[in-house]
Scaffold this active site. Structure first.
Site, PDB file in Angstrom:
ATOM      1  N   GLU A 185       4.299  -2.519 -13.643  1.00 18.14           N
ATOM      2  CA  GLU A 185       5.601  -2.938 -14.210  1.00 18.14           C
ATOM      3  C   GLU A 185       6.490  -1.729 -14.484  1.00 18.14           C
ATOM      4  O   GLU A 185       7.200  -1.676 -15.479  1.00 18.14           O
ATOM      5  CB  GLU A 185       5.404  -3.709 -15.520  1.00 18.14           C
ATOM      6  CG  GLU A 185       4.438  -4.848 -15.426  1.00 18.14           C
ATOM      7  CD  GLU A 185       5.073  -6.116 -14.924  1.00 18.14           C
ATOM      8  OE1 GLU A 185       6.295  -6.141 -14.768  1.00 18.14           O
ATOM      9  OE2 GLU A 185       4.330  -7.069 -14.670  1.00 18.14           O
ATOM     10  N   PRO A 217       0.818  -1.217   0.000  1.00 20.95           N
ATOM     11  CA  PRO A 217       0.000   0.000   0.000  1.00 20.95           C
ATOM     12  C   PRO A 217       0.861   1.282   0.000  1.00 20.95           C
ATOM     13  O   PRO A 217       0.522   2.252  -0.675  1.00 20.95           O
ATOM     14  CB  PRO A 217      -0.816  -0.126   1.293  1.00 20.95           C
ATOM     15  CG  PRO A 217      -0.888  -1.597   1.561  1.00 20.95           C
ATOM     16  CD  PRO A 217       0.384  -2.179   1.030  1.00 20.95           C
TER      17      PRO A 217
END
Ligand SMILES: Cc1cc2nc3c(=O)[nH]c(=O)nc-3n(C[C@H](O)[C@H](O)[C@H](O)COP(=O)(O)OP(=O)(O)OC[C@H]3O[C@@H](n4cnc5c(N)ncnc54)[C@H](O)[C@@H]3O)c2cc1C
Length: 396
Positions: free
Chosen positions: A375, A146
């Site tokens: 990514e 998070p």
């Protein structure tokens, strides 16, 4: 006879003749994956997307396994041992159907399976890879947390020793395939640095609540991973790597697939726009006959096929063992950024129909918002290239 009479005809689907670079085996892989996606994804994906679910993910995984698409470029342990170019072509065809399906395959093959294949023990490989290659077991890859996305070095998930065992605690966020995974590759801080752990998801203390309310990658399962004192045996750690180079090595492989995949979403949107431009009439003629529409189509085609050429070039370098991470960043940065622009431009050509799920373009465009971020964000890849160009590190 003019010289041009001897030339092959101009093919709007392959204006640069890039297919000339492909071998018959490459074309066979492409046809297989394209055919599978046409049968098993395209008729249903708008409905999955609208409902925000992928109810048949387990069936799809097994079918993808049966066509050799899972861990496709890995060798042994039931994997297809395909070339990097073939793997890239498969990613392109899957993402031409939907980025969510390509994500399922990327995470399974390039992240979860790749981590075990590259850094795992022989026992870990034998235990997991054949079942993952067949799609019997779905894998996920937990790096993001998070509070730690682009900068995973600050991760809080940690693994401590308790006798011979490891005990894993923490939370991972935005994890593709999380809730349906039978095995999770979890990266955690240890006294010796970051290590990867192979976590069977039926362990007490492990849960993976699904993340809802996404407006992107809706035909994909995305989850939190909650690790609440998950006890693992000593041999759950990936023995062959310590430090962030472990997850980064996997990400480089997955990013390579995205370089190709993004061009699939772009191709699908381009084809929809071209078809629409030829048939939709305004002011008494097809809108494709207006110069402004042709300029859009020409620019889209240029970026689409430049992107495919770039992907092909990087694929050949990967097959030759010469592909650097900075070159993968180059490809991911360019191709995802251009793909999203192509989809957005296609949306304008379709006018109001462009916002409808009857056409694929808005679905692709919103999917690519995730692809732009995961990514490595656009900015991270700019920083990677900036550092490679200047020799100066601007990350901190
Ligand atoms: C649908 C989806 C699926 C995903 N699947 C996975 C998965 O399977 N496994 C996994 O581990 N993760 C997964 N992710 C997470 C993804 O990798 C992260 O979202 C990504 O790394 C960015 O992290 P963040 O969202 O925390 O953004 P942040 O890192 O908080 O970045 C926010 C913004 O700040 C910018 N920024 C940050 N640092 C800098 C800097 N130094 N200079 C300039 N700009 C900066 C970023 O580029 C970005 O624009 C997924 C994400 C999505 C959306």
């Amino acid at each position: 006879m003019s010289a041009s009479a001897k030339l092959p005809p101009f093919d709007p689907a392959d204006p640069l003749g890039v297919d000339d670079l492909l071998e018959p085996e490459d074309l066979a892989v492409r046809d297989t994956v394209r055919g599978w996606a046409a049968d098993r994804v395209l008729p249903y994906v708008a409905e999955w997307y609208e409902k925000g679910e992928l109810p048949v993910i387990r069936e799809l995984a097994r079918e993808l396994g049966s066509i050799g698409a899972l861990g496709m470029s890995l060798t042994g342990y039931g994997c297809a041992g395909a070339s990097a170019v073939q793997y890239g072509l498969a990613c392109l065809e899957l993402e031409a159907a939907d980025s969510g399906i390509r994500s399922l395959v990327s995470v399974q093959g390039s992240l979860a399976m790749y981590a075990i294949h590259r850094y795992g023990s022989e026992e870990q490989k034998t235990e997991w890879l054949p079942r993952m290659a067949s799609g019997e077991v779905i894998g996920c890859f937990g790096l993001t947390e998070p509070d730690h996305g682009s900068d995973p070095a600050g991760m809080r998930t940690f693994a401590k020793r308790d006798g011979e065992d490891w005990v894993l605690s923490g939370r991972k966020m935005w994890i593709t395939n999380g809730s349906v995974a039978g095995v999770a590759i979890v990266w955690a801080r240890t006294e010796d640095g970051v290590r990867g752990f192979v976590v069977p998801t039926d362990r007490p203390g492990f849960s993976a609540p699904e993340i809802k309310h996404k407006w992107s990658l809706r035909a994909s399962v995305t989850s939190e991973l909650v690790l609440d004192d998950v006890r693992l045996p000593a041999d759950a750690v990936l023995p062959e790597v310590t430090g962030l180079r472990g997850p980064l090595g996997c990400l480089s492989h997955a990013r390579y697939g995205i370089v190709w995949g993004a061009m699939g979403a772009a191709r699908s949107s381009f084809e929809a726009a071209l078809d629409y431009a030829r048939t939709r009439e305004q002011f008494g003629r097809p809108i494709g006959g207006f110069q402004l529409t042709q300029a859009k189509l020409a620019d889209m085609a240029v970026e689409l096929h430049k992107g495919i050429l770039l992907a092909h070039h990087l694929g050949r370098r990967m097959d030759a063992g010469r592909l650097r991470p900075e070159q993968v960043s180059f490809g991911k940065l360019n191709n995802v950024r251009e793909a999203i622009e192509i989809c957005r431009t296609a949306r304008t050509i379709l006018g109001a129909n462009g916002i409808s799920l009857e056409y694929p373009v808005m679905r692709h465009a919103t999917n690519l918002e995730s692809v732009l971020t995961y990514e490595g964000t656009v900015e991270m890849h700019q920083l990677v290239l900036g550092k490679a160009l200047t020799g100066l590190d601007a990350f901190r």
